[in-house]
Design a protein around this motif. Structure first.
Motif, PDB file in Angstrom:
ATOM      1  N   UNK A 327     -26.202  -4.315  24.067  1.00 30.03           N
ATOM      2  CA  UNK A 327     -24.828  -4.786  24.231  1.00 30.03           C
ATOM      3  C   UNK A 327     -24.583  -6.094  23.483  1.00 30.03           C
ATOM      4  N   UNK A 328     -25.630  -6.892  23.258  1.00 29.03           N
ATOM      5  CA  UNK A 328     -25.462  -8.157  22.550  1.00 29.03           C
ATOM      6  C   UNK A 328     -24.922  -7.924  21.143  1.00 29.03           C
ATOM      7  N   UNK A 329     -25.316  -6.842  20.514  1.00 28.28           N
ATOM      8  CA  UNK A 329     -24.893  -6.568  19.145  1.00 28.28           C
ATOM      9  C   UNK A 329     -23.535  -5.886  19.073  1.00 28.28           C
ATOM     10  N   UNK A 330     -23.001  -5.522  20.213  1.00 30.18           N
ATOM     11  CA  UNK A 330     -21.649  -4.983  20.265  1.00 30.18           C
ATOM     12  C   UNK A 330     -20.616  -6.071  20.595  1.00 30.18           C
ATOM     13  N   UNK A 331     -21.104  -7.217  21.058  1.00 33.56           N
ATOM     14  CA  UNK A 331     -20.243  -8.322  21.465  1.00 33.56           C
ATOM     15  C   UNK A 331     -19.938  -9.201  20.256  1.00 33.56           C
ATOM     16  N   UNK A 332     -18.656  -9.357  19.872  1.00 35.54           N
ATOM     17  CA  UNK A 332     -18.328 -10.124  18.665  1.00 35.54           C
ATOM     18  C   UNK A 332     -18.393 -11.641  18.853  1.00 35.54           C
ATOM     19  N   UNK A 333     -18.592 -12.119  20.070  1.00 34.90           N
ATOM     20  CA  UNK A 333     -18.601 -13.566  20.318  1.00 34.90           C
ATOM     21  C   UNK A 333     -19.791 -14.217  19.610  1.00 34.90           C
ATOM     22  N   UNK A 334     -19.575 -15.255  18.788  1.00 37.46           N
ATOM     23  CA  UNK A 334     -20.702 -15.956  18.168  1.00 37.46           C
ATOM     24  C   UNK A 334     -21.629 -16.540  19.224  1.00 37.46           C
ATOM     25  N   UNK A 345     -42.647  -8.401  13.958  1.00 33.18           N
ATOM     26  CA  UNK A 345     -43.351  -7.147  13.739  1.00 33.18           C
ATOM     27  C   UNK A 345     -43.230  -6.177  14.906  1.00 33.18           C
ATOM     28  N   UNK A 346     -42.620  -6.583  16.004  1.00 36.34           N
ATOM     29  CA  UNK A 346     -42.447  -5.705  17.158  1.00 36.34           C
ATOM     30  C   UNK A 346     -41.365  -6.304  18.035  1.00 36.34           C
ATOM     31  N   UNK A 347     -40.939  -5.513  19.027  1.00 36.31           N
ATOM     32  CA  UNK A 347     -40.027  -6.048  20.020  1.00 36.31           C
ATOM     33  C   UNK A 347     -38.556  -5.940  19.650  1.00 36.31           C
ATOM     34  N   UNK A 348     -37.730  -6.525  20.524  1.00 36.40           N
ATOM     35  CA  UNK A 348     -36.280  -6.413  20.397  1.00 36.40           C
ATOM     36  C   UNK A 348     -35.714  -7.171  19.206  1.00 36.40           C
ATOM     37  N   UNK A 349     -36.439  -8.163  18.708  1.00 39.90           N
ATOM     38  CA  UNK A 349     -35.924  -8.949  17.586  1.00 39.90           C
ATOM     39  C   UNK A 349     -35.590  -8.068  16.397  1.00 39.90           C
ATOM     40  N   UNK A 350     -36.300  -6.971  16.227  1.00 38.96           N
ATOM     41  CA  UNK A 350     -36.061  -6.103  15.065  1.00 38.96           C
ATOM     42  C   UNK A 350     -34.678  -5.458  15.140  1.00 38.96           C
ATOM     43  N   UNK A 351     -34.226  -5.152  16.349  1.00 40.05           N
ATOM     44  CA  UNK A 351     -32.865  -4.623  16.508  1.00 40.05           C
ATOM     45  C   UNK A 351     -31.832  -5.676  16.146  1.00 40.05           C
ATOM     46  N   UNK A 352     -32.063  -6.915  16.569  1.00 42.48           N
ATOM     47  CA  UNK A 352     -31.108  -7.981  16.258  1.00 42.48           C
ATOM     48  C   UNK A 352     -31.088  -8.290  14.773  1.00 42.48           C
ATOM     49  N   UNK A 355     -28.910  -5.729  12.969  1.00 44.28           N
ATOM     50  CA  UNK A 355     -27.464  -5.904  13.147  1.00 44.28           C
ATOM     51  C   UNK A 355     -26.933  -7.218  12.579  1.00 44.28           C
ATOM     52  N   UNK A 356     -27.826  -8.133  12.177  1.00 41.94           N
ATOM     53  CA  UNK A 356     -27.334  -9.439  11.742  1.00 41.94           C
ATOM     54  C   UNK A 356     -27.779  -9.849  10.341  1.00 41.94           C
ATOM     55  N   UNK A 357     -28.870  -9.282   9.823  1.00 42.26           N
ATOM     56  CA  UNK A 357     -29.360  -9.704   8.515  1.00 42.26           C
ATOM     57  C   UNK A 357     -28.346  -9.468   7.405  1.00 42.26           C
ATOM     58  N   UNK A 358     -27.565  -8.411   7.485  1.00 40.86           N
ATOM     59  CA  UNK A 358     -26.637  -8.070   6.414  1.00 40.86           C
ATOM     60  C   UNK A 358     -25.348  -8.897   6.467  1.00 40.86           C
ATOM     61  N   UNK A 359     -25.170  -9.715   7.497  1.00 39.14           N
ATOM     62  CA  UNK A 359     -23.929 -10.491   7.684  1.00 39.14           C
ATOM     63  C   UNK A 359     -24.103 -11.910   7.138  1.00 39.14           C
ATOM     64  N   UNK A 360     -23.378 -12.290   6.087  1.00 44.55           N
ATOM     65  CA  UNK A 360     -23.553 -13.621   5.476  1.00 44.55           C
ATOM     66  C   UNK A 360     -23.161 -14.779   6.388  1.00 44.55           C
ATOM     67  N   UNK A 361     -22.382 -14.495   7.425  1.00 47.95           N
ATOM     68  CA  UNK A 361     -21.986 -15.566   8.339  1.00 47.95           C
ATOM     69  C   UNK A 361     -23.066 -15.905   9.366  1.00 47.95           C
ATOM     70  N   UNK A 362     -24.117 -15.087   9.433  1.00 51.49           N
ATOM     71  CA  UNK A 362     -25.174 -15.281  10.427  1.00 51.49           C
ATOM     72  C   UNK A 362     -26.331 -16.120   9.853  1.00 51.49           C
ATOM     73  N   UNK A 363     -27.158 -16.637  10.736  1.00 55.46           N
ATOM     74  CA  UNK A 363     -28.339 -17.408  10.346  1.00 55.46           C
ATOM     75  C   UNK A 363     -29.544 -16.920  11.136  1.00 55.46           C
ATOM     76  N   UNK A 364     -30.655 -16.704  10.436  1.00 59.76           N
ATOM     77  CA  UNK A 364     -31.923 -16.389  11.092  1.00 59.76           C
ATOM     78  C   UNK A 364     -32.816 -17.622  10.967  1.00 59.76           C
ATOM     79  N   UNK A 365     -33.236 -18.153  12.113  1.00 59.67           N
ATOM     80  CA  UNK A 365     -34.002 -19.396  12.142  1.00 59.67           C
ATOM     81  C   UNK A 365     -35.444 -19.101  12.559  1.00 59.67           C
ATOM     82  N   UNK A 366     -36.391 -19.375  11.676  1.00 61.40           N
ATOM     83  CA  UNK A 366     -37.808 -19.208  12.008  1.00 61.40           C
ATOM     84  C   UNK A 366     -38.357 -20.533  12.527  1.00 61.40           C
ATOM     85  N   UNK A 367     -39.029 -20.463  13.671  1.00 63.50           N
ATOM     86  CA  UNK A 367     -39.497 -21.679  14.334  1.00 63.50           C
ATOM     87  C   UNK A 367     -41.007 -21.644  14.574  1.00 63.50           C
ATOM     88  N   UNK A 368     -41.724 -20.811  13.849  1.00 62.83           N
ATOM     89  CA  UNK A 368     -43.170 -20.723  14.034  1.00 62.83           C
ATOM     90  C   UNK A 368     -43.828 -20.109  12.818  1.00 62.83           C
TER      91      UNK A 368
END
Length: 532
Positions: A327-334, A345-352, A355-368
């Protein structure tokens, strides 16, 4: 008395070392190998039933993830670790088992369609649940007897709640040796947990080198920099997606976000929504709010004394079910989405990411840290597209490497840690837990400080009394990349067979010369036929 190297030898994951003393075998860590480091997670280079004790430095899966498999294959000894590591292991290994079972189920569905053989999970949830039956816990600085002539003491490594460097004192035939296993050493001035405890001396040191070739970028304010990223992304109407390890890193992020919200640093929406999309992270966070006496740093202690919840702020939501996650990826709220796994390499992050990598307005932040061969490393290295769930996804989102949040000591702090060993000064320093290009380089840096040192290879055996190599190990062939940064299944099968062949060769040591000669001739004939 000897030390054998069975994992994280010129690679970053799969930590496993074995001390043999007084007829006993003591493992220090028993981790899963990940990314390009992978050798063969399904097999040990030793008999599980011959291990007497396992010492666990901390709960991260690359240090603990094969313990259920060890038990499954016949281990009947003791597992010794700190109280909070034991609590985290209880949830992390169950989660790992769930992933093992799910991956096997997915592969078997494909196998039914293709006619490929079925696979079995490395271990099951039932195997993981048995681990707690073998665990003995201790607190920091407590001396724990392991067997005749051998004791262990766990001191704070500052990497994760409950993480430890382990001091092992061993006496065999009247000869005493002190060994120190660094585990993963923490960065300094991290929130929540304390800085690593310095250690003054040892005869032998086994130390990590994850960041042995570089220093962390200096960050004056974690909260200001993270707030700026969130503010700019939400103002564009995008999501901030943060791949994060569920235990440790996620709680640090919550700590910073609480500070950001308290100071109203995100001007575009001061009460921006934050979602923790990881059942494991939700359960781990409850441990971080339990009995933490003896584990917190001074700032966190002050918060707890004042009755403040370290991670409590408005508009924080924790998802549990897969339906809530979708449902998080269906919700348009930033929003900010923090989800596992940290290397993607596994888990729910791959779904996110899908749904977000192709959107130029989004940011993916690596912290490790992002290991070689992982999706996270590929994104950091600038890949233009990735394949997720059978679909090619263009990478248009902004990719940020927020190095200020590393929980690993950097090069300067690693060198400062080993410099402290002077009373006594180590006879030898073994450099492990670093990439193949990093560990030997860092070993040279340690040698320049006046220490005898080297980066051991997989299956090396070292005589701790004579101070010399008994058996030279080898470097398993890495999973190679194709031009697109991926490997074909056929090549992976070939590498797997090659690894089995090398293991068979090592097991042949001691057989009669006639059999060995016949084996060698047959292999040579096969190679000559293939190369012709």
């Amino acid at each position: 008395m000897k030390l054998c190297f069975y994992g994280a030898d010129q690679c970053v994951t799969g930590s496993c070392h074995c001390l043999e003393v007084n007829g006993k075998r003591i493992l220090v860590d028993c981790g899963l190998q990940q990314g390009r480091d992978e050798i063969s997670n399904g097999e040990f280079p030793f008999a599980a039933g011959e291990i007497d004790v396992v010492l666990v430095t901390h709960a991260h899966i690359d240090h603990s993830g094969r313990i259920p498999m060890l038990i499954k294959q016949g281990f009947q000894g003791r597992i010794v670790t700190t109280r909070l590591t034991a609590e985290l292991l209880d949830i992390m290994l169950l989660d790992s088992a769930h992933i093992q079972e799910s991956d096997a189920e997915w592969k078997n569905r494909k196998a039914e369609r293709s006619g490929a053989p079925r696979v079995e999970p490395l271990y099951t949830i039932e195997d993981a649940a048995r681990v707690r039956e073998f665990v003995d816990t201790c607190e920091y600085n407590e001396t724990v007897p392991l067997c005749e002539g051998v004791t262990a003491c766990f001191v704070d490594a500052g990497h994760l709640l409950g993480s430890a460097s382990i001091i092992v004192d061993a006496v065999e035939n009247g000869t005493a040796k002190r060994l120190v296993f660094s585990g993963d050493l923490g960065n300094i001035n991290q929130p929540i947990i304390r800085d690593p405890t310095p250690i003054e001396g040892a005869d032998y040191v086994v130390m990590e080198s994850t960041y042995g070739d570089r220093n962390h970028t200096e960050v004056w304010s974690y909260t200001d920099d993270l707030a700026k990223i969130i503010d700019e992304t939400i103002a564009r109407g995008g999501n901030v997606v943060i791949p994060s390890f569920a235990v440790g890193r996620t709680q640090e992020l919550l700590y910073f976000i609480r500070e950001i919200k308290d100071a109203k640093l995100v001007k575009s929406n001061p009460d921006f929504p934050v979602y923790i999309d990881s059942p494991l992270a939700k359960r781990a966070t409850t441990i971080f709010t339990g009995n933490l006496h003896g584990y917190l740093d001074e700032d966190a202690l002050e918060l707890v004394k004042d009755g403040t919840h370290m991670f409590n702020f408005t508009n924080l939501r924790m998802t549990e079910t897969s339906e809530e996650s979708k449902a998080l990826n269906m919700d348009p709220t930033p929003k900010v989405i923090i989800s596992a796994s940290g290397m993607c390499d596994a888990g729910r992050i791959r779904h996110h990411l899908k749904h977000n990598l192709w959107r130029p307005e989004c940011t993916v932040v690596f912290v490790g840290y992002q290991g070689e061969g992982t999706l996270g490393r590929s994104l950091l290295e600038g890949t233009e597209s990735v394949k997720l769930f059978g679909e090619e996804i263009a990478v248009h989102a902004k990719i940020v490497n927020f190095q200020g949040l590393s929980s690993h000591a950097d090069r300067d702090h690693l060198l400062a840690w080993i410099k402290g060993f002077q009373a006594p000064k180590p006879q030898h320093v073994f450099v492990v837990h670093g990439d193949r290009e990093v560990a030997p380089y860092f070993a040279q840096s340690v040698a320049a400080l006046g220490f005898q040192t080297h980066a051991p290879q997989y299956t090396e055996a070292y005589d701790l009394i004579a101070d010399k190599v008994l058996e030279v190990g080898y470097l398993p062939e890495r999973k190679a990349r194709t031009a697109a940064g991926k490997t074909s299944s056929a090549y992976e099968r070939l590498v797997a067979v090659g690894n089995l062949l090398m293991e068979s060769i090592k097991r042949s040591k001691g057989r009669d010369n006639k059999s060995l000669a016949r084996f060698a001739d047959q292999l040579r004939q096969l190679l000559e036929k293939w190369e012709s």
